[in-house]
Design a protein around this motif. Structure first.
Motif, mmCIF file in Angstrom:
data_model
loop_
_atom_site.group_PDB
_atom_site.id
_atom_site.type_symbol
_atom_site.label_atom_id
_atom_site.label_comp_id
_atom_site.label_asym_id
_atom_site.label_seq_id
_atom_site.Cartn_x
_atom_site.Cartn_y
_atom_site.Cartn_z
ATOM 1 N N ALA A 180 5.365 7.869 -3.186
ATOM 2 C CA ALA A 180 4.602 6.622 -3.147
ATOM 3 C C ALA A 180 4.892 5.807 -1.894
ATOM 4 O O ALA A 180 4.003 5.142 -1.358
ATOM 5 N N ASP A 181 6.158 5.874 -1.425
ATOM 6 C CA ASP A 181 6.510 5.059 -0.268
ATOM 7 C C ASP A 181 6.010 5.645 1.045
ATOM 8 O O ASP A 181 6.216 5.050 2.105
ATOM 9 N N LEU A 182 5.327 6.801 0.993
ATOM 10 C CA LEU A 182 4.756 7.386 2.191
ATOM 11 C C LEU A 182 3.231 7.445 2.137
ATOM 12 O O LEU A 182 2.589 7.804 3.123
ATOM 13 N N GLN A 183 2.662 7.097 1.006
ATOM 14 C CA GLN A 183 1.211 7.104 0.886
ATOM 15 C C GLN A 183 0.607 5.931 1.661
ATOM 16 O O GLN A 183 1.279 4.924 1.912
ATOM 17 N N PRO A 184 -0.658 6.024 2.051
ATOM 18 C CA PRO A 184 -1.339 4.858 2.627
ATOM 19 C C PRO A 184 -1.233 3.678 1.672
ATOM 20 O O PRO A 184 -1.415 3.831 0.464
ATOM 21 N N ARG A 185 -0.936 2.484 2.207
ATOM 22 C CA ARG A 185 -0.611 1.357 1.339
ATOM 23 C C ARG A 185 -0.620 0.052 2.106
ATOM 24 O O ARG A 185 -0.611 0.048 3.339
ATOM 25 N N THR A 186 -0.594 -1.056 1.382
ATOM 26 C CA THR A 186 -0.391 -2.355 2.006
ATOM 27 C C THR A 186 1.096 -2.522 2.287
ATOM 28 O O THR A 186 1.943 -1.895 1.637
ATOM 29 N N LEU A 187 1.421 -3.358 3.271
ATOM 30 C CA LEU A 187 2.812 -3.561 3.689
ATOM 31 C C LEU A 187 3.217 -5.007 3.486
ATOM 32 O O LEU A 187 2.415 -5.928 3.703
ATOM 33 N N ASP A 188 4.449 -5.210 3.085
ATOM 34 C CA ASP A 188 5.003 -6.555 2.934
ATOM 35 C C ASP A 188 5.874 -6.904 4.136
ATOM 36 O O ASP A 188 6.466 -6.026 4.762
ATOM 37 N N GLY A 189 5.947 -8.189 4.449
ATOM 38 C CA GLY A 189 6.868 -8.663 5.473
ATOM 39 C C GLY A 189 6.448 -8.393 6.891
ATOM 40 O O GLY A 189 7.271 -8.474 7.814
ATOM 41 N N LEU A 190 5.187 -8.069 7.105
ATOM 42 C CA LEU A 190 4.679 -7.806 8.451
ATOM 43 C C LEU A 190 3.470 -8.707 8.694
ATOM 44 O O LEU A 190 2.403 -8.482 8.118
ATOM 45 N N GLY A 191 3.652 -9.746 9.529
ATOM 46 C CA GLY A 191 2.584 -10.698 9.770
ATOM 47 C C GLY A 191 2.170 -11.403 8.495
ATOM 48 O O GLY A 191 2.950 -11.519 7.538
ATOM 49 N N ASP A 192 0.936 -11.880 8.451
ATOM 50 C CA ASP A 192 0.411 -12.533 7.250
ATOM 51 C C ASP A 192 -0.069 -11.504 6.226
ATOM 52 O O ASP A 192 -0.029 -11.754 5.028
ATOM 53 N N GLU A 193 -0.522 -10.366 6.694
ATOM 54 C CA GLU A 193 -0.938 -9.266 5.822
ATOM 55 C C GLU A 193 -1.017 -8.009 6.677
ATOM 56 O O GLU A 193 -1.245 -8.076 7.887
ATOM 57 N N ALA A 194 -0.817 -6.852 6.032
ATOM 58 C CA ALA A 194 -0.759 -5.608 6.795
ATOM 59 C C ALA A 194 -1.010 -4.417 5.878
ATOM 60 O O ALA A 194 -0.845 -4.506 4.656
ATOM 61 N N PHE A 195 -1.433 -3.307 6.487
ATOM 62 C CA PHE A 195 -1.549 -2.061 5.743
ATOM 63 C C PHE A 195 -1.240 -0.887 6.668
ATOM 64 O O PHE A 195 -1.277 -1.012 7.897
#
Length: 273
Positions: free
Chosen positions: A193-208
């Protein structure tokens, strides 16, 4: 001879007519002057974005980061050619305050690596919509176009930060995203799951993050990792691709994702000053 009598009513009528003409001209002048003043009730324009300019894309990536992303640079023996490789090639743009990009492509003994960094400053021309709100909509469109899979129950929608030291992933983790029709046919459930395409936390205002691997039937299996993040009214896109020389090899997913995310974090920190 008797004089005609003076009629007071006529004098009163004349005085009223004269007063009316004077009053009409005065009121007319007041109406003209106040025509523009009524516009003061118009709602104030939405707030502009935080950023008015963009960094130079070709100068945004440090040499040590390029060494990590593009191993072939250190293998270039000619100094001038090596410096040219570090410099990258600016992408075509007509206004560097609105968009600026740079790309690098370097061959090594084991693979060909490609890196693209793109900065986009979003400006709203609608007084009722702020630059940030406009950028949020643009980012949402990019995320929708990526067709990210729904987060699995085990991941609970959370994301892990890139590790300091990349470790080889299992063969299953090198499979492509099931949401990409041109990627490897392995199902998304086979990829951690941690390598699948996904949204990211803690990077800018929003990220994927998106991760695609070309089909197993391809002559060479190229993996492309894309990280997109927004900070205020600037959207940054990083596209990192690797194609091994040997057609039987598949680029490591975890290693490439870690490298791309570390670069994204550096660019985000630089934007925030």
């Amino acid at each position: 001879m008797q004089r005609k009598a003076y009629v007071p009513g006529v004098a009163v009528l004349l005085a009223a007519l004269l007063a009316g003409c004077t009053s009409g001209s005065a009121n007319g002048g007041t109406a003209d002057d106040s025509k523009g003043s009524n516009t003061g009730t118009t709602a104030s324009a939405a707030e502009p974005g935080k950023y008015r300019t963009l960094p130079e894309a070709c100068g945004s990536v440090p040499h040590d980061t390029l060494d990590s992303l593009l191993p072939g640079i250190k293998q270039i023996t000619d100094e001038q050619q090596r410096e040219k490789a570090y410099a990258g090639d600016a992408t075509l743009t007509y206004d560097t305050d609105r968009r600026d990009g740079c790309q690098w492509k370097v061959e090594s003994t084991t693979a060909t690596d490609h890196l693209l960094v793109d900065f986009e400053r979003v400006v709203s021309y609608d007084n009722a919509v702020s630059d940030d709100a406009k950028a949020t909509g643009v980012f949402a469109g990019k995320e929708t176009a990526a067709h990210l899979p729904e987060p699995s129950a085990s991941s609970s929608g959370t994301d892990t930060s890139p590790s300091d030291t990349a470790t080889p992933s299992s063969p299953a983790s090198s499979s492509g995203s099931a949401s990409d029709p041109g990627s490897d046919s392995a199902s998304a459930s086979e990829t951690p799951a941690d390598l699948q395409p996904r949204t990211l936390d803690g990077l800018g205002d929003e990220a994927f993050l998106n991760d695609k691997l070309s089909s197993a039937s391809s002559a060479a299996r190229q993996r492309t990792v894309t990280v997109v993040f927004r900070t205020s009214n600037v959207i940054v896109t990083i596209e990192y691709a690797e194609q091994p020389t040997a057609s039987t090899d598949a680029p490591d997913s975890k290693e490439m994702q870690d490298r791309a995310r570390k670069l994204a974090q550096k660019l985000a920190d630089a934007l925030n000053g």
